[in-house]
Design an enzyme around this catalytic site. Structure first.
Site, PDB file in Angstrom:
ATOM      1  N   LYS A  71      -9.677  39.063 -12.992  1.00 42.01           N
ATOM      2  CA  LYS A  71     -10.152  39.164 -14.370  1.00 42.01           C
ATOM      3  C   LYS A  71     -10.831  37.857 -14.722  1.00 42.01           C
ATOM      4  O   LYS A  71     -10.183  36.806 -14.782  1.00 42.01           O
ATOM      5  CB  LYS A  71      -8.952  39.431 -15.292  1.00 42.01           C
ATOM      6  N   PRO A 105     -15.876  39.892 -15.571  1.00 43.31           N
ATOM      7  CA  PRO A 105     -15.900  38.990 -16.730  1.00 43.31           C
ATOM      8  C   PRO A 105     -16.026  39.713 -18.071  1.00 43.31           C
ATOM      9  O   PRO A 105     -16.296  39.058 -19.092  1.00 43.31           O
ATOM     10  CB  PRO A 105     -17.133  38.120 -16.452  1.00 43.31           C
ATOM     11  N   ASN A 151     -16.192  49.668 -16.986  1.00 40.50           N
ATOM     12  CA  ASN A 151     -15.341  50.399 -17.923  1.00 40.50           C
ATOM     13  C   ASN A 151     -15.711  49.998 -19.346  1.00 40.50           C
ATOM     14  O   ASN A 151     -14.942  50.176 -20.276  1.00 40.50           O
ATOM     15  CB  ASN A 151     -13.851  50.126 -17.686  1.00 40.50           C
ATOM     16  N   HIS A 168      -9.574  52.219 -13.883  1.00 41.21           N
ATOM     17  CA  HIS A 168      -9.284  51.087 -14.762  1.00 41.21           C
ATOM     18  C   HIS A 168      -7.820  51.100 -15.193  1.00 41.21           C
ATOM     19  O   HIS A 168      -7.159  52.130 -15.160  1.00 41.21           O
ATOM     20  CB  HIS A 168     -10.214  51.220 -15.980  1.00 41.21           C
ATOM     21  N   HIS A 220      -2.114  46.894 -13.884  1.00 44.47           N
ATOM     22  CA  HIS A 220      -1.469  45.681 -14.416  1.00 44.47           C
ATOM     23  C   HIS A 220       0.019  45.664 -14.086  1.00 44.47           C
ATOM     24  O   HIS A 220       0.724  44.745 -14.496  1.00 44.47           O
ATOM     25  CB  HIS A 220      -1.589  45.634 -15.950  1.00 44.47           C
TER      26      HIS A 220
HETATM   27  O1  GKR Z   1      -5.653  43.239 -19.735  1.00 47.91           O
HETATM   28  O2  GKR Z   1      -6.804  41.495 -20.325  1.00 47.91           O
HETATM   29  C1  GKR Z   1      -6.701  42.638 -19.855  1.00 47.91           C
HETATM   30  C2  GKR Z   1      -7.954  43.308 -19.380  1.00 47.91           C
HETATM   31  O3  GKR Z   1      -9.061  42.552 -19.733  1.00 47.91           O
HETATM   32  C3  GKR Z   1      -8.071  44.688 -19.957  1.00 47.91           C
HETATM   33  O4  GKR Z   1      -7.952  44.645 -21.357  1.00 47.91           O
HETATM   34  C4  GKR Z   1      -9.341  45.394 -19.586  1.00 47.91           C
HETATM   35  O5  GKR Z   1      -9.416  46.597 -20.296  1.00 47.91           O
HETATM   36  O6  GKR Z   1      -8.494  45.561 -17.337  1.00 47.91           O
HETATM   37  C5  GKR Z   1      -9.465  45.846 -18.185  1.00 47.91           C
HETATM   38  C6  GKR Z   1     -10.848  45.816 -17.576  1.00 47.91           C
HETATM   39  O7  GKR Z   1     -10.979  46.145 -16.424  1.00 47.91           O
HETATM   40  O8  GKR Z   1     -11.825  45.546 -18.270  1.00 47.91           O
HETATM   41 MG    MG Z   2     -13.134  46.025 -16.501  1.00 48.80          MG
END
Ligand code: GKR
Ligand code: MG
Length: 435
Positions: free
Chosen positions: A205, A235, A282, A333, A362
């Site tokens: 991430k 990002p 996503n 996702h 996650h």
């Molecule tokens: O959990 O901080 C997070 C991620 O940034 C999440 O909110 C995103 O929705 O995992 C996600 C992504 O692939 O963009």
């Molecule tokens: Mg993403």
């Protein structure tokens, strides 16, 4: 078979201080668990991103759902649309929520539809003795591969004060508590996570640090893990088109895909044209209404499905077919979640022929569970989909009650990573495009 009761239980689960483009994770992540009970005493469960808006909408859906036969999913969906005034659209939905700029999806209708549909599938599976993947057409794989999902993070494992550290922790438990703010920290985190769970692909991430630092972390991961471990960087649309092209070129040959480097389908298309590395999303193609634009612009090569965001398991299968028709790859996702969502993701993945990338999860970042038997296991990086009826998981009612009390006490009502970041970094502001 008739639904006679619908239980809606918001919960708060410990979540470490993970960094992303929108700020910082709060000490607790919010989820909502839905349970549908039939006149035969069978119950089915679903889980969706939580918070007050989704929970209230689910409460408001109760009188629509009670009385239905769970097999009548089309009629249930139509009744929900009538109650809430229409279905999902790309930028908002019938409940006035906007998809917005956040890395996560805030539309409420898709979450309601998803929670109810998953619970119906679980019910039917339990009533017929068949696993959910059979109800989705049957499995094309028994083992669903998941990817390591790395985060830059501050110290701490989440929960009270965000500093819930255990000095005796070893292995992944220790790594989960450590800060990771540079390439070495990221590589150490990756090693610990892959050793513990057996993951064979890795996502970082990004959006937390300047792009060159994040590119350096990806190169360090490539050096540490070699060319056989696919790598991804996400990002969350924080870069300009020029930055994305420059970083993409620097990482040429390093990434399996680059996820949402820029904001919007047109910008994504400009980056896609300039790079050999495939782009995934996503964020710019997140609903069926976005598909024509995706095809027109050529905004990405891979779409990340998510049954919570696309309105359920059947909708996600439809997305799979659309991806096949339009030459898009399909990945999955994730947001912070517990075992009900994990099981639903795995059953969906098991029944989706063209879901050929390891799915995001996650799950390693969470430590609590609402399903009986506790934390689910990954074997060699995969979730094994069994023949147990329904989703193959049951509620641990004591834990559900404990995590519900936590929800009531913790004071969080919605996810807001910007506010959490401001607690440690006063004056910090979310910027939709930062670098
Ligand atoms: O959990 O901080 C997070 C991620 O940034 C999440 O909110 C995103 O929705 O995992 C996600 C992504 O692939 O963009
Ligand atoms: Mg993403």
């Amino acid at each position: 078979m008739k639904i006679v009761e619908m239980r809606v239980t918001p919960i708060a689960i410990s979540d470490p201080p993970l960094l992303n483009a929108a700020g910082l994770h709060a000490p607790y992540a919010l989820r909502t668990v839905v349970e549908l009970v039939t006149s035969d005493g069978i119950s089915g469960i679903g889980e969706v991103p939580g918070g007050v808006a989704t929970t209230s909408a689910l409460e408001a859906a109760r009188d629509v759902i009670v009385g239905f036969d769970p097999y009548q999913m089309n009629a249930i969906r139509t009744a929900l649309e009538q109650r809430f005034g229409g279905g999902d659209t790309s930028r908002g939905d019938s409940m006035g929520e906007s998809r917005g700029d956040s890395p996560w999806d805030r539309r409420v209708f898709v979450h309601v539809a998803s929670a109810v549909e998953v619970a119906c599938f679980d019910l039917i599976g339990k009533a017929t003795g068949r696993p959910v993947c059979d109800l989705l057409g049957g499995r094309v794989r028994d083992r669903v591969d998941f990817s390591a999902y790395l985060f830059y993070k501050y110290e701490g494992a989440g929960g009270e004060l965000g500093l819930n550290t255990d000095p005796a922790a070893a292995g992944w438990a220790a790594a989960r508590q450590k800060p990771a703010l540079d390439p070495d920290g990221v590589v150490a985190q990756a090693r610990a996570m892959c050793d513990e769970f057996g993951f064979r692909s890795i996502k970082l991430k990004g959006g937390a640090f300047p792009p060159d630092e994040e590119a350096a972390a990806m190169l360090a991961l490539r050096d540490a893990f070699g060319p056989d471990v696919p790598l991804r960087l996400d990002p969350n649309a924080l870069w300009t088109v020029d930055t994305a092209i420059a970083v993409g070129r620097r990482l040429h040959g390093t990434l399996e895909y680059l996820e949402d480097p820029v904001r919007g389908q047109e910008n994504m298309a400009a980056v896609a044209k300039a790079l050999d590395t495939p782009l995934a999303t996503n964020m710019c193609t997140t609903s069926f209404d976005d598909i024509p634009g995706s095809v027109r612009h050529g905004s990405e090569q891979i779409i990340l499905s998510d049954h919570h965001f696309w309105g359920g398991l059947r909708a996600s299968l439809e997305l799979g077919r659309i991806c096949r028709v339009f030459g898009r790859g399909l990945s999955m996702h994730s947001n912070s979640h517990v075992g009900i969502s994990l099981a639903a993701m795995a059953h969906l993945a098991a029944a989706t022929p063209n879901l050929t990338y390891a799915c995001d999860t996650h799950y390693p970042w969470q430590s609590e569970e609402v399903v009986a038997g506790g934390r689910r296991r990954f074997v060699a990086g995969a979730y094994e989909v069994t023949d147990e009826p329904g989703l193959g998981v049951e509620l641990d009612r004591e834990e559900l009650a404990r995590l519900h009390r936590r929800y009531l006490e913790c004071g969080l009502t919605e996810r807001n990573d910007e506010v959490e970041m401001q607690k440690v970094n006063p004056g910090w502001k979310f910027e939709p495009v930062r670098w």
